[in-house]
Design an enzyme around this catalytic site. Structure first.
Site, PDB file in Angstrom:
ATOM      1  N   LYS A  66      26.369  23.284  37.827  1.00 38.12           N
ATOM      2  CA  LYS A  66      25.154  24.047  37.546  1.00 38.12           C
ATOM      3  C   LYS A  66      24.883  24.176  36.048  1.00 38.12           C
ATOM      4  O   LYS A  66      23.730  24.223  35.622  1.00 38.12           O
ATOM      5  CB  LYS A  66      25.225  25.421  38.211  1.00 38.12           C
ATOM      6  CG  LYS A  66      25.176  25.339  39.735  1.00 38.12           C
ATOM      7  CD  LYS A  66      25.123  26.704  40.381  1.00 38.12           C
ATOM      8  CE  LYS A  66      25.072  26.570  41.893  1.00 38.12           C
ATOM      9  NZ  LYS A  66      24.929  27.880  42.578  1.00 38.12           N
ATOM     10  N   GLY A 127      30.774  41.791  39.789  1.00 37.41           N
ATOM     11  CA  GLY A 127      30.938  40.509  39.134  1.00 37.41           C
ATOM     12  C   GLY A 127      29.975  40.357  37.973  1.00 37.41           C
ATOM     13  O   GLY A 127      29.042  41.150  37.803  1.00 37.41           O
ATOM     14  N   ALA A 128      30.212  39.343  37.158  1.00 39.00           N
ATOM     15  CA  ALA A 128      29.343  39.087  36.006  1.00 39.00           C
ATOM     16  C   ALA A 128      29.256  37.591  35.726  1.00 39.00           C
ATOM     17  O   ALA A 128      29.059  37.180  34.590  1.00 39.00           O
ATOM     18  CB  ALA A 128      29.851  39.840  34.782  1.00 39.00           C
ATOM     19  N   GLY A 129      29.412  36.790  36.774  1.00 39.08           N
ATOM     20  CA  GLY A 129      29.359  35.339  36.615  1.00 39.08           C
ATOM     21  C   GLY A 129      27.972  34.788  36.870  1.00 39.08           C
ATOM     22  O   GLY A 129      26.968  35.501  36.831  1.00 39.08           O
ATOM     23  N   GLY A 130      27.933  33.495  37.172  1.00 40.08           N
ATOM     24  CA  GLY A 130      26.658  32.813  37.339  1.00 40.08           C
ATOM     25  C   GLY A 130      25.812  33.364  38.470  1.00 40.08           C
ATOM     26  O   GLY A 130      24.581  33.418  38.370  1.00 40.08           O
ATOM     27  N   THR A 153      35.962  42.798  33.369  1.00 41.59           N
ATOM     28  CA  THR A 153      35.725  42.844  31.922  1.00 41.59           C
ATOM     29  C   THR A 153      34.357  43.475  31.712  1.00 41.59           C
ATOM     30  O   THR A 153      33.334  42.788  31.744  1.00 41.59           O
ATOM     31  CB  THR A 153      35.765  41.430  31.317  1.00 41.59           C
ATOM     32  OG1 THR A 153      36.965  40.769  31.709  1.00 41.59           O
ATOM     33  CG2 THR A 153      35.691  41.487  29.793  1.00 41.59           C
ATOM     34  N   LYS A 156      31.563  42.003  29.416  1.00 40.67           N
ATOM     35  CA  LYS A 156      30.772  40.866  29.900  1.00 40.67           C
ATOM     36  C   LYS A 156      29.598  41.358  30.731  1.00 40.67           C
ATOM     37  O   LYS A 156      28.481  40.849  30.612  1.00 40.67           O
ATOM     38  CB  LYS A 156      31.659  39.930  30.721  1.00 40.67           C
ATOM     39  CG  LYS A 156      30.968  38.648  31.163  1.00 40.67           C
ATOM     40  CD  LYS A 156      31.931  37.728  31.896  1.00 40.67           C
ATOM     41  CE  LYS A 156      31.230  36.447  32.335  1.00 40.67           C
ATOM     42  NZ  LYS A 156      32.142  35.550  33.083  1.00 40.67           N
TER      43      LYS A 156
END
Length: 271
Positions: A66, A127-130, A153, A156
């Site tokens: 991605k 979460g803090a991802g894509g 974290t 983030k």
């Protein structure tokens, strides 16, 4: 002449996209062939170039490409730009147009399929991802009362929250102890490892829906925690998978297929 589309990823054998888009093509009477491409981990651009040279008109993008697709694109939608990632492309001449329908598909599944409006609701995203990056704009467009990002974290998560205006904030998991929400979404990768994100059960005390982005995993530790906390409605990401696919199909073909039959076919009991 049959038009060519595909999904590219690595690994790709598990992908349900050929089944989904094959059914979409049949129900909308579209003459297209949809295949799966296992792209080399260090050869995304070459694989896409070869697909285009063979007449390919559009691609779905899945893990781990991605970000590669984001860099490959010549034209990015605002959603893709904000997400920093791409999950669909279409090709017109030298142009490679790119979008990200993950967040749109998630919101549509929650609001339309599951009957859980987001307007005025308290929403927690883990979460803090894509996946979270792609969901932020579509979620905020629904005007929730508040949207909280929680992550191992927290810095983030705070960086992500700062990228968008509105009633959005971020915190650590520990800071969730005295907070309640109407909707809790697990966008972490914990369930892929049969693990539980460190979320306190108290966040579910007033929740009407717990949503697991992973699909086909049954009653994950996250969903089991929600169930034990009394949440009446549980869902996994199969609806999101179908809805984001339908968005891409409509973008490519100009007709949006119905998703109910595909969702029913792919759904497994949450036990």
């Amino acid at each position: 002449m049959t038009d060519k589309y595909a999904v590219i990823g690595n690994p790709i054998g598990h992908s349900k996209s050929p089944l989904i888009h094959g059914q979409f093509a049949e129900t909308t009477a579209q003459d297209l062939l949809y295949t799966a491409i296992e792209g080399p981990l260090d050869g995304f651009a070459a694989a896409v170039d070869a697909f285009r040279a063979a007449g390919g008109l559009g691609l779905n993008i899945t893990t781990p490409f991605k970000l590669d697709a984001f860099r490959y694109a010549t034209d990015l939608s605002e959603r893709a730009r904000r997400a920093g990632a791409v999950n669909a492309m279409k090709f017109e001449g030298e142009r490679a147009y790119a979008d990200n329908f993950d967040g749109v598909g998630l919101v549509r599944d929650i609001v339309h399929n599951l009957g859980c409006p987001l307007q005025g609701q308290r929403v927690l995203l883990l979460g803090a991802g894509g996946a979270v990056r792609g969901a932020l704009l579509p979620f905020m467009e629904q005007h929730p009362a508040r949207l909280v990002l929680a992550n191992r974290t927290p810095e983030k998560a705070r960086e992500l929250a700062a990228t968008i205006a509105g009633p959005i904030s971020a915190c650590s998991y520990a800071e969730l102890a005295d907070q309640q929400f109407d909707l809790v979404v697990n966008a972490t990768s914990a369930s892929l490892r049969a693990e539980l994100p460190p979320v306190p059960a108290s966040v579910f005390s007033q929740a009407r829906l717990a949503y697991e982005l992973a699909y086909g995993k049954g009653l994950t530790p996250f969903l089991r925690l929600a169930q034990n906390a009394g949440v009446a409605q549980l869902a996994d990401g199969v609806g999101m998978l179908a809805e984001q696919a339908a968005e891409a199909f409509a973008w490519w073909r100009g007709v949006r297929p119905a998703t109910r039959d595909v969702i029913d076919q792919l759904t497994i009991p949450l036990v």
